[in-house]
Design an enzyme around this catalytic site. Sequence first.
Site, mmCIF file in Angstrom:
data_model
loop_
_atom_site.group_PDB
_atom_site.id
_atom_site.type_symbol
_atom_site.label_atom_id
_atom_site.label_comp_id
_atom_site.label_asym_id
_atom_site.label_seq_id
_atom_site.Cartn_x
_atom_site.Cartn_y
_atom_site.Cartn_z
ATOM 1 N N ILE A 40 11.514 -52.282 30.827
ATOM 2 C CA ILE A 40 11.989 -50.979 31.704
ATOM 3 C C ILE A 40 13.428 -51.815 32.423
ATOM 4 O O ILE A 40 13.243 -53.030 32.691
ATOM 5 C CB ILE A 40 11.238 -50.874 32.863
ATOM 6 C CG1 ILE A 40 11.580 -49.451 33.701
ATOM 7 C CG2 ILE A 40 10.746 -51.639 33.634
ATOM 8 C CD1 ILE A 40 10.469 -48.987 34.621
ATOM 9 N N SER A 41 14.403 -51.040 32.303
ATOM 10 C CA SER A 41 15.539 -51.679 32.712
ATOM 11 C C SER A 41 15.597 -52.092 34.326
ATOM 12 O O SER A 41 14.821 -51.564 35.271
ATOM 13 C CB SER A 41 16.928 -50.678 32.519
ATOM 14 O OG SER A 41 17.073 -50.385 31.337
ATOM 15 N N HIS A 42 16.264 -52.975 34.714
ATOM 16 C CA HIS A 42 16.395 -53.349 36.001
ATOM 17 C C HIS A 42 16.939 -52.273 36.916
ATOM 18 O O HIS A 42 17.534 -51.328 36.690
ATOM 19 C CB HIS A 42 17.808 -54.179 36.056
ATOM 20 C CG HIS A 42 17.733 -55.354 36.950
ATOM 21 N ND1 HIS A 42 18.363 -55.019 38.393
ATOM 22 C CD2 HIS A 42 17.563 -56.537 37.138
ATOM 23 C CE1 HIS A 42 18.234 -56.002 39.010
ATOM 24 N NE2 HIS A 42 17.820 -57.157 38.321
ATOM 25 N N ARG B 173 8.678 -45.349 40.479
ATOM 26 C CA ARG B 173 8.836 -46.114 39.344
ATOM 27 C C ARG B 173 7.779 -46.890 38.971
ATOM 28 O O ARG B 173 7.375 -47.270 37.522
ATOM 29 C CB ARG B 173 9.791 -47.356 39.724
ATOM 30 C CG ARG B 173 10.279 -48.288 38.746
ATOM 31 C CD ARG B 173 11.662 -49.090 38.943
ATOM 32 N NE ARG B 173 12.195 -49.881 37.962
ATOM 33 C CZ ARG B 173 11.849 -51.196 37.748
ATOM 34 N NH1 ARG B 173 11.074 -51.624 38.685
ATOM 35 N NH2 ARG B 173 12.519 -51.854 36.777
#
Length: 218
Positions: free
Chosen positions: A63-65, A37
């Site tokens: 950026i999503s959780h 990530r």
Amino acid sequence: MNDTYRHKGMRQKLTELLATKGINNQKVLSALMYVPRHLFLDTAFEEQAYKNKALPIASGQTISHPYTVAFQTQLLDPQPTDKILEVGTGSGYQAAILSHLCNKLYTIERHEALYVETARKLNALGYIQIRSLFGDGYKGSPRFAPFDKILVTAGAHMIPQPLLDQLKIGGTLVIPKGSSHTKTMLKITKEAEQKYSTESHGAFQFVPFLEGTVGQAV
Ligand code: SAH
């Protein structure tokens, strides 16, 4: 930046945390363990990449959780034969995760600058099989439809008809929808032409799903 044992250790801890929060699909957990990530973020956020939180990316997006990525992926339930469209490329992290779990992954982004940057990054990281598209995800991708599954990673106030039209019969659309900032995660299954069933799966927060594009087509 590269991917070190230290990063892998942090990723292992994050994956274990997600498993305690109800992510039990082993294929999804393996993909989360596999994809670095931190390489999808600016170097300034390297240390925070494996905390369970959303972080800023280019063009004022996020950026999503990690839990949201894991949850949406598990709900979509990608299969090795699936052709999938992701709406809202953003950092490319969710696209990378999905690409490990399906046959063909298309991803569409409305911000031209973000589309260009992320397409380049995905290529540089070796994700040459992901097809990045620039356009308005409300319209889906008529050119590459129909899809087995469509995943929307921005918060919608309505369900775009083109996305339903571009699903195969038996296909699923996972989309966070609601009128306020908090959205309800919906899983919509296309039972037959014009026949859909909908399940609700809890509340999540997203950047808005906006109509139209920002920048010029390239
Ligand atoms: N999946 C991304 C999440 C990024 S946030 C990731 O893993 O990083 C959601 C993204 O959806 C943003 O980049 C935003 O620009 C994009 N978006 C919002 N509305 C859109 C639309 N109509 N079409 C395509 N992308 C859209």
